[in-house]
Design an enzyme around this catalytic site. Structure first.
Site, PDB file in Angstrom:
ATOM      1  N   ASP A 133      75.500  98.822  84.380  1.00  0.00           N
ATOM      2  CA  ASP A 133      76.018 100.103  83.962  1.00  0.00           C
ATOM      3  C   ASP A 133      75.976 101.191  85.181  1.00  0.00           C
ATOM      4  OD1 ASP A 133      77.224  99.532  81.675  1.00  0.00           O
ATOM      5  OD2 ASP A 133      75.185  99.735  80.654  1.00  0.00           O
ATOM      6  N   ASP A 183      72.967 101.414  79.458  1.00  0.00           N
ATOM      7  CA  ASP A 183      71.645 101.313  79.282  1.00  0.00           C
ATOM      8  C   ASP A 183      71.343 100.005  80.489  1.00  0.00           C
ATOM      9  OD1 ASP A 183      72.807  99.065  78.184  1.00  0.00           O
ATOM     10  OD2 ASP A 183      71.934  99.336  76.266  1.00  0.00           O
ATOM     11  N   ASP A 208      78.348 103.347  74.442  1.00  0.00           N
ATOM     12  CA  ASP A 208      77.879 101.894  73.847  1.00  0.00           C
ATOM     13  C   ASP A 208      78.041 101.918  72.498  1.00  0.00           C
ATOM     14  OD1 ASP A 208      77.909 101.130  76.362  1.00  0.00           O
ATOM     15  OD2 ASP A 208      75.552 101.757  76.611  1.00  0.00           O
TER      16      ASP A 208
END
Length: 1029
Positions: A761, A757, A448
């Site tokens: 996901d 997070d 990310d």
């Protein structure tokens, strides 16, 4: 009348409680208050005709009393009035009728002395009293396995039991033959040696078990958002008490049983408790019940905690679960197969040695210590025959003990436990053991952006009203109408919170970094009064933000007005697409044609090119008549997404983390690809990627390295597989795009690590070979789906995990090389000596001592090496790389051949070369063999590097173990003559042993110059066998 019934029931409940002496004052006060109120109520209902006179009479006895009672820290009286069992029953049964009998959620909150806005007081005395009355939010765990359990497990080994049986027989015959004083040495020495080996192995396993339990308890320590004393705090799940107000958002685990206070679109996943996969909607009317252990699937809200710990179904269930870590990692499974294969070879050699020695003994080809023939047919005593046979069996069984590399599982356990402990220090918490070793094989990391590559400390640096950048907030450049709408859009359409300790103090902000930045900007720059705003407004409906929609919506109205306001906030280009008009800085409403739209798109692109996250605010008005309501009074339709008016654009700066560029370069040097997957637009993503070193400045946004999620999603499968390796940045991606990326990479043979997070996901984290969740911003759903939790959300910590993963794999390879060298040398020496001379040069006790050195001490020494720079200079291992590489075969065969040559020379020519008797010669063989292993430990530190002493001063444990091994060897040879069956050696003989062992160093240095083919050695054997067929 209803009030009097409630008061009667409360009075009855209160009088049945068993109270301590200090609490009786509270009881007396409460009885007085309730009695007064009951009398007033009865007077009203029964004697209506004399109403005025009676009321005037009762007015002299007030219905309330102000008391100042010092309880000396005792339990709160208000909480004593609560029927704890009744509350537990309400939640467990989800019984709304029982809840109504208690007066509803608000009445329960009042009884628990909880302010629904500000929470409990939260001081130490308040929390302690609630914990004493209602219990703590913990549950009893099954006691950990004791040291004796591991000792017992070690004695279950069949080989150890056979060896003990032989030792006991030898002990019995020895005592019968030579008496207690001299007869116990042979059998007793083996028994003592076996107990030492078992004890050391059991203690090592016991320590690692405790280490795993400690890490497991850390993993269970979830941080929860609560409101105490008007302030939003993060506390441990174990510190939750009854009466707490908990703030819930998507992905959170519900920490205790409780009741819904307020919130919007709250849906929970109760599958962990009920097995039902459908999400359950929670609201204040039909279903206000929240059960511990469930996960928040959508929306947000606040709950009142009513039951904790063992008073919840989750606590009862968790207390009955056995949480022993019996997980077998892929490397352990591969080592089990290797151990089995080597064990079969050892059994075969041991069986041959047994047959040869028995044949030589019964054919009269063996002699005793005096040179006499041991077996003379019927002349030999039966006790002597049995004693000799038992001794032969002991030697054969001991060969099996040495041959079976029992140290391999121990080495894996040690290195995994050590690496897990060190990784905790380096901000990485391992949840699944296999992730430690799998990470070392990772070929691609999908990361990310926000919070991982960047600091996750956002601030609003740009604000555009219409097509004008606003920099001076002090001058009246913003229309009051626009300002009011921006206050609503920023203050109400938010999951963040603001807390002011007192008038004049700086406000405290809580929530996500984006929400905190926008709230701070609205409060400090736009002079928003959040308290006044909430008092004068009513929120009707909320569309919660998630990573798929990338926006949040709100339906609200001002108190006393019929006009309904619709607010949207989110990704700038997505909000822009929903708008058909915009406000300029003067507050004038203007139509948005294509030219105007392109101007706004250019503004967004320019902000994105400066690494800013662009967020837009939009607004629309409607009336109550235009809304469609359900039967329960809730609004039926979703928040409108069409025909909006753009209020403004803000640009948020989130600087890159220091050291992230260096970490990305380290991954590239290690042959690991870095792919950034972000929800930001393509221009922001590209700018951050360049800043972090993932992209080079000359790479443009429309090439093959940068792609948007929707574009990647719409590729054909063939096109997707063709491009997936080249993509470095995926912008505007959804969790499904991330999952698709992981699946494609795995199909192409990559070992994939993924960071995540959010709740959405979870599929990608589970699909990846290594799922890495974020410890700060990560939801509990994401953490539970991951293998490793990055505690500081830093990409540099991801690289540290990669380095540790490679270190684990490398340490295991070092130990395998060391172990196999010992195994090959010991098997060949004993086998050749047995076949040719009819005896084994290394006795059972001596071989058990060697087994202790290489299994336990060797594992400790080699399995606790820390990561080195050269680990990140090699390409990743990948999925198909053999565990024993050609380099390892080269090193171990060279050392094994040297040891076999030296020891067999000593066996057959040692007496004549050094002019010593057989007893001293056998001691020379034993001493040289052990010292060879000590020197070879240094060679095993570096599989490829020629300088095996590099960094040795940093590993004090290695130096300490080598020192302990040498000291114990001196004691074995010089002081334990009868126990170890050795003779004392003089200085020159010690010097010979040391020189012979030390030659392994130059041999190790020389053989590392010999090149090895890249193709695995065993594949040549398979190819030859296939060719012969």
């Amino acid at each position: 009348m209803y009030h009097s019934k409630v008061q009667f029931s409360l009075l009855e409940l209160f009088t049945t409680l068993r109270l301590s002496i200090p609490q009786k004052r509270w009881r007396r006060a409460f009885v007085g208050i309730c009695s007064s109120r009951i009398m007033v109520s009865l007077a009203k209902d029964v004697i209506a005709k004399r109403k005025d006179q009676l009321l005037s009479a009762f007015s002299r006895s007030p219905s309330y009393t102000i008391l100042d009672i010092n309880s000396n820290g005792d339990v709160s009286s208000s909480c004593c009035r609560v029927d704890n069992r009744g509350l537990i029953k309400i939640i467990k049964e989800k019984n709304p009728d029982l809840l109504r009998q208690q007066g509803g959620v608000q009445a329960v909150a009042a009884a628990l002395e909880t302010d629904v806005e500000n929470g409990i007081l939260g001081d130490a005395e308040d929390v302690a009293s609630r914990r004493n009355i209602f219990g703590s939010n913990t549950y009893p765990k099954k006691p950990p396995k004791s040291l004796f359990h591991f000792v017992f497990e070690a004695f279950k080994d069949t080989i150890i039991l056979i060896l003990l049986g032989c030792a006991l027989l030898s002990l019995g015959f020895g005592i019968r033959e030579n008496g207690w004083k001299d007869g116990w040495y042979d059998g007793g020495s083996i028994i003592i040696a076996v107990f030492i080996v078992v004890g050391v192995s059991a203690f090592s396993n016991f320590r690692q078990s405790r280490q795993f339990q400690k890490l497991s308890s850390i993993s269970d320590n979830i941080q929860i958002d609560v409101i105490r004393g008007g302030r939003r705090l993060q506390i441990s799940i174990f510190d939750i008490v009854v009466g707490d107000i908990v703030c819930l958002k998507i992905g959170d685990q519900i920490p205790a049983d409780g009741l819904f206070l307020d919130g919007h679109s709250l849906q929970v996943d109760e599958s962990s408790m009920t097995g039902e996969s459908d999400h359950v909607e929670v609201d204040g009317s039909r279903n206000p019940f929240l059960i511990s252990g469930a996960k928040v699937a959508d929306g947000y809200g606040r709950m009142l905690v009513t039951s904790v710990g063992m008073n919840t179904a989750w606590g009862e269930m968790m207390s009955s679960i056995n949480r022993d870590n019996n997980e077998r990692t892929p490397l352990q499974e591969r080592l089990d197969k290797l151990t089995l294969s080597i064990g079969k070879v050892g059994l075969a050699v041991a069986f041959l040695v047994l047959v040869v020695l028995l044949v030589r003994y019964f054919t009269g080809n063996t002699e005793d210590e005096n040179g006499n023939q041991e077996f003379n047919g019927s002349k030999t005593k039966i006790n002597d025959v049995i004693n000799a046979v038992v001794s032969i069996i002991s030697d054969a069984v001991t060969i099996v003990v040495v041959a079976i590399p029992e140290g391999l599982p121990l080495a894996v356990t040690l290195t995994l436990a050590y690496s897990m402990k060190r990784m905790m220090v380096d901000q990485a918490m391992v949840r699944k053991l296999m992730a430690c070793e799998t990470m070392g094989s990772a070929t691609t990391i999908c990361t990310d952006k926000t919070g991982t590559l960047t600091m996750n400390q956002m601030t609003v640096t740009e604000f555009w009203l219409g097509q004008d950048a606003i920099s001076d907030y002090a001058s009246p450049t913003i229309s009051s109408v626009i300002l009011d709408l921006l206050h609503q859009g920023a203050g109400l359409n938010s999951t963040g919170a603001v807390y002011k300790p007192h008038s004049g103090a700086l406000p405290e902000f809580s929530g996500s970094p984006t929400e905190k930045a926008i709230l701070s900007w609205a409060l400090l720059k736009l002079k928003m009064d959040i308290e006044e705003l909430k008092k004068t407004s009513t929120v009707l409906q909320v569309e919660a933000f998630n990573s798929e929609k990338k926006r949040s919506g709100l339906l609200m109205k001002k108190n006393g007005e019929r006009l309904i306001h619709i607010h949207w906030k989110g990704a700038a280009e997505m909000i822009l697409a929903m708008c058909s008009s915009f406000y300029d800085k003067n507050g004038s409403l203007k139509f948005m044609d294509e030219n105007e739209r392109k101007k706004f798109e250019l503004i967004i692109q320019n902000m994105a090119a400066n690494s800013l996250r662009c967020v837009a605010f939009a607004h629309k008005e409607t009336t109550e008549e235009g809304l469609d309501y359900k039967e329960d009074g809730k609004i039926h339709e979703k928040v409108s997404e069409e025909g909006l008016t753009l209020l403004g654009l803000v640009g948020l700066k989130d600087p890159c983390r220091p050291g992230v560029k260096k970490a990305v370069e380290a991954c590239r040097d290690a042959g690991v690809q870095i792919k950034m997957i972000t929800g930001d637009n393509i221009f922001t993503a590209r700018a951050i990627a360049i800043e972090c070193g993932i992209l080079k400045p000359n790479q443009v946004a429309d090439n093959e390295e940068v792609v948007e999620g929707v574009e990647f999603r719409n590729y054909t499968p063939e096109r997707r597989m063709e491009r997936v390796d080249k993509i470095c940045v995926m912008a505007r991606s959804s969790p499904f795009d991330k999952l698709l990326m992981v699946q494609c990479l795995k199909q192409k043979g990559h070992v994939v690590a993924v960071t995540g997070d959010g709740t959405n996901d979870a599929p990608a984290l589970k699909e990846a070979d290594i799922g890495l969740s974020m410890g700060i911003q990560g939801t509990e759903v994401a953490k539970e789906s991951s293998d490793i939790v990055i505690l500081d959300d830093n990409f540099a910590s991801v690289v540290t995990v990669l380095r540790w993963g490679r270190c684990v794999y490398n340490n295991i390879q070092k130990f395998i090389q060391f172990q196999l060298t010992v195994n090959v040398a010991a098997l060949v020496i004993n086998f050749v000596a047995a076949i040719s001379a009819g005896e084994v040069p290394l006795t059972a006790v001596q071989l058990l001592w060697v087994n202790l050195i290489m299994d336990t001490l060797g594992a400790l020494a080699l399995a606790t090496e820390r990561p080195t720079k050269e680990l990140m200079e090699k390409p990743p291992v990948g999925r198909t790389e053999p565990l024993i590489t050609n380099i390892m075969w080269r090193n171990l065969m060279a050392q094994a051949l040297y040891q076999i040559s030296v020891l067999l020379t000593l066996q057959f020519r040692g007496e004549s070369i050094f002019s010593v008797d057989q007893k001293v010669n056998d001691t020379l063989i034993f001493n040289t063999f052990v010292l060879c292993q000590v020197f070879n430990e240094f060679n095993s530190r570096k599989l490829e590097k020629k300088n095996v002493f590099q960094g040795i001063q940093k590993n004090k444990l290695f130096i300490g173990i080598v020192g302990i091994t040498i000291i114990l060897q001196v004691v074995m040879v010089e002081f334990l003559k009868r126990f170890a069956d050795t003779e004392r050696l003089n200085w020159s003989e010690w010097g010979v042993c040391i020189v012979l062992a030390a030659i392994s160093w130059p041999i190790g240095w020389v053989v590392k110059w010999i090149p090895v083919p890249e193709k695995p050695f065993l594949s040549f054997l398979k190819w030859q066998s296939y060719r012969n067929k």
